[in-house]
Design an enzyme around this catalytic site. Structure first.
Site, PDB file in Angstrom:
ATOM      1  N   PHE A  60       1.138  -1.337  -0.001  1.00 21.98           N
ATOM      2  CA  PHE A  60       0.220   0.197  -0.177  1.00 21.98           C
ATOM      3  C   PHE A  60       1.009   1.571  -0.009  1.00 21.98           C
ATOM      4  O   PHE A  60       1.403   1.518   0.673  1.00 21.98           O
ATOM      5  CB  PHE A  60      -0.895   0.081   1.393  1.00 21.98           C
TER       6      PHE A  60
ATOM      7  N   GLU B   7      12.550   1.894   3.914  1.00 18.67           N
ATOM      8  CA  GLU B   7      11.635   2.220   4.354  1.00 18.67           C
ATOM      9  C   GLU B   7      12.065   1.367   6.303  1.00 18.67           C
ATOM     10  O   GLU B   7      11.446   2.647   6.997  1.00 18.67           O
ATOM     11  CB  GLU B   7      10.279   1.823   4.503  1.00 18.67           C
TER      12      GLU B   7
END
Length: 227
Positions: free
Chosen positions: A54, A131
């Site tokens: 996502f 990330e």
């Protein structure tokens, strides 16, 4: 300060970790072993069906990972927010910037990226290096809803750890705009991160009035600073 483009090559070469270690030695970076364990836990918890990621911020306009399909999707229980203070990349220890995280509450519309199984672990390893630098995010599987509210799969989403020392949720909008207007680091300015995210959302037909309001405030602050 020299600015680097955030590319696959930079991440694969360990450049992100090197920049973080150089520019913010006070920040504890996750080890490769810790990232591998986090990724393995996510893969072990994978629901049945296709694997999606996502995208709600920079992954929309600079995904880096290879995908074979993208589509607009909504998740429930989390909202897009400039809630992560960053001392590297788009800020410094002296003038921390802000980047987006998924903070608890509400809903968020973004872009779901489908990654095929034959390259899934390779692409997610790259994504974890990007990330999961300092462990501010909690990756988790979230249900994806289409424009009619119907579920069509599950995606990995990087949600914010409110217990992390870099959590910056709840800032007044004026302070958020000030930080975005003034902060810069080794991969660019916080303002450009905001502007490019707004452009990415518009390109996918995703309205986000709060992001557009922030962008207008940042433009005004930068214009004042140049006068």
């Amino acid at each position: 300060m020299k600015t680097h483009l955030l590319t696959r090559e930079l991440i694969e070469s360990g450049g992100i970790d090197a920049i973080a270690a150089r520019d913010a030695p006070c920040v504890r970076l996750l080890s490769e072993g810790e990232r591998a364990a986090s990724l393995r836990a996510i893969l072990d918890a994978r629901p049945a069906g296709d694997a999606w990621v996502f995208a709600y911020g920079s992954l929309i306009w600079n995904p880096i990972v290879h995908s074979v399909e993208s589509r607009t999707a909504r998740i429930e229980g989390w909202h897009r927010s400039f809630c992560l203070a960053t001392l590297v990349g788009r800020g410094t220890a002296e003038n921390p910037g802000l980047t987006l995280g998924l903070d608890a509450g509400g809903a968020c519309t973004g872009v779901a990226l489908r990654i095929p199984d034959d390259i899934l672990e390779r692409e997610l390893t790259l994504l974890w290096r990007r990330e999961m630098i300092a462990g501010a995010y909690v990756p988790r599987w979230l249900d994806l809803l289409d424009e009619d509210g119907r579920p069509f799969g599950a995606a990995i989403a990087f949600t914010m750890d409110r217990g992390n020392c870099h959590y910056a949720g709840g800032l007044p909008v004026e302070e958020t705009a000030r930080r975005l207007a003034s902060a810069a680091g080794a991969i660019g300015t916080a303002a450009d991160y905001l502007f490019q995210t707004c452009e990415g959302l518009r390109a996918h037909g995703i309205p986000d009035p709060s992001m557009e309001d922030l962008a207008a405030r940042v433009v005004a602050l930068r214009a004042e600073a140049e006068e």
